[in-house]
Design a protein around this motif. Structure first.
Motif, PDB file in Angstrom:
ATOM      1  N   GLN A 164       1.586   8.152   0.649  1.00 36.55           N
ATOM      2  CA  GLN A 164       0.596   6.821   0.304  1.00 36.55           C
ATOM      3  C   GLN A 164      -0.646   7.537  -0.167  1.00 36.55           C
ATOM      4  O   GLN A 164      -1.188   8.637  -0.102  1.00 36.55           O
ATOM      5  N   GLN A 165      -1.120   6.467  -0.975  1.00 39.26           N
ATOM      6  CA  GLN A 165      -2.430   6.895  -1.810  1.00 39.26           C
ATOM      7  C   GLN A 165      -3.605   7.087  -0.624  1.00 39.26           C
ATOM      8  O   GLN A 165      -3.747   6.414   0.370  1.00 39.26           O
ATOM      9  N   GLY A 166      -4.544   8.331  -0.793  1.00 37.80           N
ATOM     10  CA  GLY A 166      -5.331   8.605   0.414  1.00 37.80           C
ATOM     11  C   GLY A 166      -4.863   9.508   1.004  1.00 37.80           C
ATOM     12  O   GLY A 166      -4.730  10.807   0.744  1.00 37.80           O
ATOM     13  N   THR A 167      -4.614   9.315   2.259  1.00 36.12           N
ATOM     14  CA  THR A 167      -4.079  10.364   3.395  1.00 36.12           C
ATOM     15  C   THR A 167      -2.928   9.872   3.956  1.00 36.12           C
ATOM     16  O   THR A 167      -2.733   8.471   4.045  1.00 36.12           O
ATOM     17  N   GLY A 210      -9.056  15.416   6.680  1.00 38.11           N
ATOM     18  CA  GLY A 210      -9.974  16.008   7.535  1.00 38.11           C
ATOM     19  C   GLY A 210      -9.785  16.028   9.065  1.00 38.11           C
ATOM     20  O   GLY A 210      -8.615  15.955   9.521  1.00 38.11           O
ATOM     21  N   ASP A 211     -10.707  16.523   9.840  1.00 34.93           N
ATOM     22  CA  ASP A 211     -10.478  16.654  11.143  1.00 34.93           C
ATOM     23  C   ASP A 211      -9.951  15.657  12.132  1.00 34.93           C
ATOM     24  O   ASP A 211      -9.258  15.899  13.000  1.00 34.93           O
ATOM     25  N   LEU A 212     -10.326  14.405  11.873  1.00 32.75           N
ATOM     26  CA  LEU A 212     -10.008  13.346  12.639  1.00 32.75           C
ATOM     27  C   LEU A 212      -8.373  13.111  12.491  1.00 32.75           C
ATOM     28  O   LEU A 212      -7.750  12.779  13.428  1.00 32.75           O
ATOM     29  N   GLY A 232       1.981  19.367   6.172  1.00 38.49           N
ATOM     30  CA  GLY A 232       0.658  19.752   6.698  1.00 38.49           C
ATOM     31  C   GLY A 232      -0.828  19.698   5.944  1.00 38.49           C
ATOM     32  O   GLY A 232      -1.857  19.428   6.516  1.00 38.49           O
ATOM     33  N   GLN A 233      -0.454  20.112   4.760  1.00 33.01           N
ATOM     34  CA  GLN A 233      -1.495  20.392   3.869  1.00 33.01           C
ATOM     35  C   GLN A 233      -2.131  18.977   3.599  1.00 33.01           C
ATOM     36  O   GLN A 233      -3.344  18.878   3.404  1.00 33.01           O
ATOM     37  N   LEU A 234      -1.233  17.936   3.360  1.00 30.59           N
ATOM     38  CA  LEU A 234      -1.702  16.671   2.981  1.00 30.59           C
ATOM     39  C   LEU A 234      -2.537  15.918   4.221  1.00 30.59           C
ATOM     40  O   LEU A 234      -3.553  15.432   4.204  1.00 30.59           O
ATOM     41  N   ASN A 252       0.717  -1.242  -0.076  1.00 32.44           N
ATOM     42  CA  ASN A 252      -0.027  -0.148   0.139  1.00 32.44           C
ATOM     43  C   ASN A 252       0.875   1.163  -0.091  1.00 32.44           C
ATOM     44  O   ASN A 252       0.531   2.389   0.680  1.00 32.44           O
ATOM     45  N   SER A 253       2.064   1.116  -0.834  1.00 32.02           N
ATOM     46  CA  SER A 253       2.951   2.424  -0.776  1.00 32.02           C
ATOM     47  C   SER A 253       3.295   2.631  -1.970  1.00 32.02           C
ATOM     48  O   SER A 253       3.525   1.794  -2.856  1.00 32.02           O
ATOM     49  N   GLN A 254       3.833   3.922  -2.312  1.00 31.99           N
ATOM     50  CA  GLN A 254       4.551   4.117  -3.496  1.00 31.99           C
ATOM     51  C   GLN A 254       6.197   3.566  -3.386  1.00 31.99           C
ATOM     52  O   GLN A 254       6.583   4.097  -2.245  1.00 31.99           O
TER      53      GLN A 254
END
Length: 141
Positions: free
Chosen positions: A80-83, A124-126, A117-119, A19-21
């Motif tokens: 990683q893809q997503g967050t 989202g908040d969580l 930080g932008q990523l 699950n990684s680049q």
């Protein structure tokens, strides 16, 4: 054999990564969705600088191998893809604090970088709350 004057060759071994680049080669680039080309280049430069610091730090071969692996884990956690995987980022920082404290500041500087930080904020908040719990501050500030 004479030195050709070209860039030094680096050798990396990656095992058990999912699950990684994965980037390979002297001119690899990072391309994270949601970042501008300039931000992707800056992020790639941060990880390249960490690789250079690992190479320039007095370490045993085993420590250098482990530090390089942990730097790859950090890069994978951030890109990683997503967050980003904030927990994984914390584990890497803890590893450097425990095993190669001379490089812990360099790792922390990536973790708290405004691009990272932008990523995190885009997650989202969580995710922002998780970052605050692990690192004690707002992401990228």
């Amino acid at each position: 054999m004479a030195d050709s004057g070209g860039p030094a060759r680096k050798s990396y071994k990656a095992e058990h990564i999912s699950n990684s680049q994965v980037l390979q080669g002297d001119h690899s680039s990072i391309n994270v969705h949601g970042l501008s080309p300039n931000q992707n280049a800056q992020l790639g430069a941060l990880f390249g600088a960490l690789d250079d610091q690992i190479a320039d730090t007095a370490l045993t071969a085993s420590e250098r191998t482990d530090a390089t692996k942990q730097a790859g884990e950090l890069e994978a956690a951030v890109t990683q893809q997503g967050t980003p995987d904030v927990g994984r980022m914390r584990k890497v920082l803890t590893w450097f604090n425990d095993h190669v404290p001379a490089l812990a500041g360099a790792v922390l500087s990536i973790v708290v970088n405004p691009i990272v930080g932008q990523l995190v904020r885009a997650g989202g908040d969580l995710l922002v709350q998780e970052f605050k719990e692990h690192f004690g501050e707002d992401p990228g500030k």
